[in-house]
Scaffold this active site. Structure first.
Site, PDB file in Angstrom:
ATOM      1  CG  ASP A 182      -1.994  -1.117   1.144  1.00  0.00           C
ATOM      2  OD1 ASP A 182      -1.943  -1.949   0.224  1.00  0.00           O
ATOM      3  OD2 ASP A 182      -2.850  -1.170   2.050  1.00  0.00           O
TER       4      ASP A 182
ATOM      5  CG  HIS B 140     -14.901  -0.072   1.724  1.00  0.00           C
ATOM      6  ND1 HIS B 140     -14.260  -0.378   2.908  1.00  0.00           N
ATOM      7  CD2 HIS B 140     -14.946  -1.217   0.997  1.00  0.00           C
ATOM      8  CE1 HIS B 140     -13.915  -1.663   2.879  1.00  0.00           C
ATOM      9  NE2 HIS B 140     -14.314  -2.180   1.739  1.00  0.00           N
TER      10      HIS B 140
ATOM     11  CG  ASP C 189      -6.548  -0.170   1.248  1.00  0.00           C
ATOM     12  OD1 ASP C 189      -6.865  -1.357   1.477  1.00  0.00           O
ATOM     13  OD2 ASP C 189      -6.923   0.787   1.972  1.00  0.00           O
TER      14      ASP C 189
ATOM     15  CG  HIS D  30      -8.506   4.961   2.928  1.00  0.00           C
ATOM     16  ND1 HIS D  30      -9.488   4.728   3.874  1.00  0.00           N
ATOM     17  CD2 HIS D  30      -7.945   3.742   2.691  1.00  0.00           C
ATOM     18  CE1 HIS D  30      -9.508   3.456   4.183  1.00  0.00           C
ATOM     19  NE2 HIS D  30      -8.582   2.817   3.480  1.00  0.00           N
TER      20      HIS D  30
ATOM     21  CG  HIS E  30     -11.273   0.797   0.431  1.00  0.00           C
ATOM     22  ND1 HIS E  30     -11.288  -0.528   0.817  1.00  0.00           N
ATOM     23  CD2 HIS E  30     -10.351   1.400   1.229  1.00  0.00           C
ATOM     24  CE1 HIS E  30     -10.408  -0.701   1.795  1.00  0.00           C
ATOM     25  NE2 HIS E  30      -9.821   0.446   2.064  1.00  0.00           N
TER      26      HIS E  30
ATOM     27  CE  LYS F 107      -3.929  -4.419   1.127  1.00  0.00           C
ATOM     28  NZ  LYS F 107      -4.674  -3.379   1.889  1.00  0.00           N
TER      29      LYS F 107
ATOM     30  CB  CYS G   6      -2.083  -3.003   5.109  1.00  0.00           C
ATOM     31  SG  CYS G   6      -3.806  -2.435   4.965  1.00  0.00           S
TER      32      CYS G   6
HETATM   33  C1  VGL Z   1      -4.553   0.634   5.745  1.00  0.00           C
HETATM   34  C2  VGL Z   1      -6.104   1.531   7.153  1.00  0.00           C
HETATM   35  C3  VGL Z   1      -7.085   1.412   6.198  1.00  0.00           C
HETATM   36  C4  VGL Z   1      -3.144   0.206   5.529  1.00  0.00           C
HETATM   37  C5  VGL Z   1      -5.514   0.481   4.777  1.00  0.00           C
HETATM   38  O1  VGL Z   1      -2.690   0.178   4.368  1.00  0.00           O
HETATM   39  O2  VGL Z   1      -2.466  -0.092   6.540  1.00  0.00           O
HETATM   40  N1  VGL Z   1      -4.853   1.137   6.932  1.00  0.00           N
HETATM   41  N2  VGL Z   1      -6.770   0.887   5.007  1.00  0.00           N
HETATM   42 ZN    ZN Z   2      -8.239   0.790   3.475  1.00  0.00          ZN
END
Ligand code: VGL
Ligand code: ZN
Length: 239
Positions: free
Chosen positions: A42, A86, A80, A115, A82, A140, A185
């Site tokens: 990410d 979401h 990431d 996000h 979404h 994901k 993550c």
């Molecule tokens: C993440 C919070 C929400 C991450 C992703 O990449 O750690 N954290 N979505």
């Molecule tokens: Zn996320």
């Protein structure tokens, strides 16, 4: 004058062997082989300065990851990804604010600012990443009603992303995890890697955390308990 034989005799062979192996361990770098994969988690605009869920000092992982990636033939990146509205977004739940938690059918969910919405600039991988050999980008979190911190398994604990099967088909047995965020993550990915039978390393200086409600300390404790190895990028042999 020092009598070397007397000093060695005094230490005893076991002590000497221990001292020597400790030195050798610190000095011997880990050499990534064909059975090793780097998972770059990410590194997306939303998690970088100016992003909607910016991780403190997140941009500092990029040069470290770029350098380290040169030592790996196998690299997988995650994104990431979404839907609008979401379930992990605070804005989806009336009266809820980011960083509050709610109970969902699959467990406790931290609520985040919007996000990494599919197709937006915030969801793009950082343009400063330089890993041309990366073979797979795995998205994901694209099911509206389930989050997915882990690159392996969605937050329902059962829906797979296919990553474990991909890595096993490629004969990968150990994964090195880097990116954002350490306590979400990255940690969930490393923990699921262990569950799927991989050796797992988290490269601490190639990660940064969000740290909400003690999440960072808890993540390191959970990872230690699961046998995830905590290393630094300098422990990996340079390309
Ligand atoms: C993440 C919070 C929400 C991450 C992703 O990449 O750690 N954290 N979505
Ligand atoms: Zn996320």
């Amino acid at each position: 004058m020092l009598d070397r034989r007397r000093i060695l005799g005094g230490l005893g062979m076991t002590t000497i062997a221990t001292v020597m192996s400790a030195r050798a361990g610190a000095a011997t770098p880990i050499k990534p082989d064909d059975a090793s994969a780097l998972l770059v988690i990410d590194v997306q605009n939303c998690f970088l300065p100016g992003g909607s869920l910016a991780v403190k000092d997140g941009e500092q992982v990029i040069p470290v990851i770029n350098r380290m990636a040169k030592s790996f033939a196998n690299v997988v990146m995650t994104q990431d990804w979404h839907t609008p509205g979401h379930i992990s977004f605070a804005s989806t739940h009336a009266g809820k604010k980011p960083f509050e938690t709610i109970d969902l059918p699959y467990g406790k969910q931290v609520l985040w600012p919007d996000h990494c919405v599919q197709g937006t600039d915030g969801a793009s991988l950082s343009k400063d990443l330089s890993i041309p050999q990366a073979g797979l980008v795995i998205r994901k979190g694209f099911h509206k009603d389930v989050d997915s911190y882990s690159a392996f398994t969605e937050a329902d604990g059962k829906t797979t992303t296919g990553l474990a099967a991909y890595l096993k088909a490629r004969k990968v047995s150990r994964v090195f995890v880097a990116g954002l965020a350490t306590d979400f993550c990255v940690a969930w990915t490393a923990l699921d890697a262990r569950k799927a039978g991989f050796e797992a390393y988290v490269v601490e200086d190639a990660c940064r955390g969000i740290d909400t409600q003690g999440s960072l300390a808890k993540a390191w404790a959970d990872m230690a308990k699961a046998g995830v190895k905590r290393i630094q990028s300098g422990d990996i042999a340079a390309a």
